[in-house]
Write an enzyme that holds these catalytic residues in place. Structure first.
Site, PDB file in Angstrom:
ATOM      1  N   SER A  19       0.818  -1.226   0.000  1.00  9.63           N
ATOM      2  CA  SER A  19       0.000   0.000   0.000  1.00  9.63           C
ATOM      3  C   SER A  19       0.847   1.271   0.000  1.00  9.63           C
ATOM      4  CB  SER A  19      -0.921   0.019   1.218  1.00  9.63           C
ATOM      5  OG  SER A  19      -1.610   1.251   1.257  1.00  9.63           O
ATOM      6  N   SER A  21      -0.614   4.109   0.709  1.00 15.16           N
ATOM      7  CA  SER A  21      -1.360   5.057   1.544  1.00 15.16           C
ATOM      8  C   SER A  21      -0.523   5.662   2.678  1.00 15.16           C
ATOM      9  CB  SER A  21      -2.616   4.392   2.107  1.00 15.16           C
ATOM     10  OG  SER A  21      -3.498   4.106   1.051  1.00 15.16           O
ATOM     11  N   LYS A  70     -13.997  -4.129   2.018  1.00 14.99           N
ATOM     12  CA  LYS A  70     -14.837  -2.930   1.938  1.00 14.99           C
ATOM     13  C   LYS A  70     -16.313  -3.215   2.247  1.00 14.99           C
ATOM     14  CE  LYS A  70     -11.783  -0.501  -1.240  1.00 14.99           C
ATOM     15  NZ  LYS A  70     -11.610   0.226  -2.503  1.00 14.99           N
ATOM     16  N   GLY A 136     -16.989  -3.343 -15.996  1.00 13.16           N
ATOM     17  CA  GLY A 136     -16.940  -4.098 -14.745  1.00 13.16           C
ATOM     18  C   GLY A 136     -18.108  -3.752 -13.849  1.00 13.16           C
ATOM     19  N   ALA A 137     -18.523  -4.718 -13.047  1.00 15.04           N
ATOM     20  CA  ALA A 137     -19.646  -4.495 -12.129  1.00 15.04           C
ATOM     21  C   ALA A 137     -19.341  -5.093 -10.760  1.00 15.04           C
ATOM     22  CB  ALA A 137     -20.924  -5.095 -12.712  1.00 15.04           C
ATOM     23  N   GLY A 139     -16.699  -4.782  -7.095  1.00 19.31           N
ATOM     24  CA  GLY A 139     -16.540  -3.801  -6.026  1.00 19.31           C
ATOM     25  C   GLY A 139     -15.983  -2.479  -6.516  1.00 19.31           C
ATOM     26  N   ALA A 140     -15.027  -2.511  -7.429  1.00 19.77           N
ATOM     27  CA  ALA A 140     -14.394  -1.270  -7.881  1.00 19.77           C
ATOM     28  C   ALA A 140     -15.416  -0.381  -8.590  1.00 19.77           C
ATOM     29  CB  ALA A 140     -13.222  -1.583  -8.809  1.00 19.77           C
ATOM     30  N   GLY A 251      -4.591   4.691 -12.549  1.00 18.76           N
ATOM     31  CA  GLY A 251      -5.387   4.977 -11.358  1.00 18.76           C
ATOM     32  C   GLY A 251      -4.628   5.677 -10.247  1.00 18.76           C
TER      33      GLY A 251
HETATM   34  P1  ATR Z   1     -13.100  -5.709  -7.590  1.00 23.86           P
HETATM   35  O1  ATR Z   1     -13.435  -5.563  -6.138  1.00 23.86           O
HETATM   36  O2  ATR Z   1     -11.656  -5.431  -7.909  1.00 23.86           O
HETATM   37  O3  ATR Z   1     -14.019  -4.961  -8.494  1.00 23.86           O
HETATM   38  P2  ATR Z   1     -14.545  -8.103  -8.171  1.00 23.86           P
HETATM   39  O4  ATR Z   1     -15.659  -7.621  -7.305  1.00 23.86           O
HETATM   40  O5  ATR Z   1     -14.114  -9.533  -8.110  1.00 23.86           O
HETATM   41  O6  ATR Z   1     -13.228  -7.264  -7.887  1.00 23.86           O
HETATM   42  O7  ATR Z   1     -14.898  -7.716  -9.687  1.00 23.86           O
HETATM   43  C1  ATR Z   1     -14.042  -7.969 -10.750  1.00 23.86           C
HETATM   44  C2  ATR Z   1     -14.668  -7.418 -12.022  1.00 23.86           C
HETATM   45  O8  ATR Z   1     -13.769  -7.655 -13.115  1.00 23.86           O
HETATM   46  C3  ATR Z   1     -15.975  -8.074 -12.406  1.00 23.86           C
HETATM   47  O9  ATR Z   1     -16.787  -7.117 -13.060  1.00 23.86           O
HETATM   48  C4  ATR Z   1     -15.522  -9.173 -13.373  1.00 23.86           C
HETATM   49  O10 ATR Z   1     -16.514  -9.614 -14.262  1.00 23.86           O
HETATM   50  P3  ATR Z   1     -17.622 -10.709 -13.791  1.00 23.86           P
HETATM   51  O11 ATR Z   1     -18.577  -9.990 -12.893  1.00 23.86           O
HETATM   52  O12 ATR Z   1     -18.255 -11.164 -15.044  1.00 23.86           O
HETATM   53  O13 ATR Z   1     -16.842 -11.779 -13.082  1.00 23.86           O
HETATM   54  C5  ATR Z   1     -14.439  -8.436 -14.112  1.00 23.86           C
HETATM   55  N1  ATR Z   1     -13.443  -9.316 -14.741  1.00 23.86           N
HETATM   56  C6  ATR Z   1     -12.489 -10.051 -14.126  1.00 23.86           C
HETATM   57  N2  ATR Z   1     -11.723 -10.687 -15.033  1.00 23.86           N
HETATM   58  C7  ATR Z   1     -12.203 -10.361 -16.271  1.00 23.86           C
HETATM   59  C8  ATR Z   1     -11.851 -10.688 -17.612  1.00 23.86           C
HETATM   60  N3  ATR Z   1     -10.830 -11.510 -17.895  1.00 23.86           N
HETATM   61  N4  ATR Z   1     -12.577 -10.135 -18.611  1.00 23.86           N
HETATM   62  C9  ATR Z   1     -13.611  -9.320 -18.347  1.00 23.86           C
HETATM   63  N5  ATR Z   1     -14.001  -8.963 -17.103  1.00 23.86           N
HETATM   64  C10 ATR Z   1     -13.310  -9.470 -16.080  1.00 23.86           C
END
Ligand code: ATR
Length: 288
Positions: A19, A21, A70, A136-137, A139-140, A251
């Site tokens: 980290s 931070s 989180k 992506g959907a 946590g981030a 980022g």
């Molecule tokens: P974080 O907290 O870092 O967001 P997470 O909650 O595990 O981690 O979410 C990871 C995200 O990356 C998800 O949106 C995941 O897609 P899925 O919901 O379909 O699993 C996405 N992700 C991870 N690897 C991927 C890949 N190779 N291609 C596309 N999306 C990916």
């Protein structure tokens, strides 16, 4: 007379050794003249709550929370900021007490505000009226969507490998989007649309060495393409952005800005992030 002990803060996570931070908050403290210390708090995966409770009981004033806690931190807060409630996740705790002296922690989420400030201030791109693609959907993405909506772009498309997760995130923010006049929709990665002004990568695809999960041509000419990752993990995304003719951004700015937002919550003072971001970039360039 000896000076009082500095107020203590930490970043709680697993792992936390990497980290940045502590270095960021040390610079903020020096800059603002605030007497505080900031450490790393490694929490066992099955013992987050007890570890943070013990830290608070030792007299500490607050902590940041990173992966994977989180959501657990959200459950520990007695009060939530609106943005933490929307995110369903907390990255900043302030160890407040109630009038009887019992713990009544405030949970906040500064990730989205940090992202928006990095886009609007550091990258000098207004979000208002723009079209945004959020990849992506997990946590981030959940952590930033509420703040992105509050910046009033014309439209936000959330695209995810599992469309049902994107749809759930969109449903959770539907009222908020309507209140801000933002057209919010969920799509698949293959069919996410075209001509976006701003793309934000909130997937963890690059950590697994996977390519950017959308087809060429999704961006408008001169678009901004930002990955929430930084360091070597962001390199493939930045190369892709350059090949698209987009302005690529990692980022690191978001990291510094979300920290500044947490610092302001704790100390009531807003540090100057510019020199801190510059120093961090130089450090990463010399030893990534
Ligand atoms: P974080 O907290 O870092 O967001 P997470 O909650 O595990 O981690 O979410 C990871 C995200 O990356 C998800 O949106 C995941 O897609 P899925 O919901 O379909 O699993 C996405 N992700 C991870 N690897 C991927 C890949 N190779 N291609 C596309 N999306 C990916």
């Amino acid at each position: 007379m000896s000076s009082p002990e500095p107020d203590r803060y930490a970043v709680a996570g697993n792992p936390v050794a990497h980290s940045r931070s502590p270095a960021i908050h040390a610079q903020f403290a020096a800059q603002t003249g605030e007497a505080l210390s900031y450490e790393r708090l490694l929490c066992p995966l099955d013992d987050f709550a007890a570890t943070v409770q013990a830290f608070a009981a030792s007299g500490a004033r607050g902590c940041n929370i990173t992966v994977p806690f989180k959501f657990e931190a959200h459950a520990l807060a007695a009060r939530l900021s609106e943005r933490a409630r929307l995110a369903g996740a907390v990255n900043t705790l302030r160890f407040d007490c109630d009038s009887d002296g019992r713990p009544a922690w405030l949970g906040d989420n500064t990730d989205g505000a940090g992202l928006v400030r990095d886009i609007e201030h550091n990258a000098a791109r207004s979000l208002a009226g723009q079209t945004v693609l959020l990849l992506g959907a997990g946590g981030a993405s959940a952590g930033v969507l509420g703040s992105l909506i509050a910046a009033r772009p014309a439209a936000i498309t959330v695209a995810n490998r599992s469309v049902d997760k994107a749809a759930a995130l969109v449903a959770q923010h539907a009222d908020w989007a309507e209140q801000h006049g933002v057209a919010l929709q969920a799509r698949s990665l293959q069919d996410c649309g075209q001509g976006f002004h701003i793309l934000i990568n909130g997937t963890s695809a690059s950590l697994a060495g996977a390519a950017v999960p959308v087809a060429d041509g999704v961006l408008a000419p001169g678009a901004l393409a930002l990955d929430m990752m930084y360091g070597p993990a962001a390199a493939p995304f930045l190369a892709w952005a350059a090949a698209q003719g987009a302005e690529g951004r990692d980022g690191l700015g978001m990291l510094v800005e979300q920290a500044a937002e947490a610092f302001a919550l704790w100390r009531g003072k807003r540090p100057d992030t510019g020199p801190v971001l510059q120093a961090l970039r130089q450090e990463l360039a010399s030893k990534p």
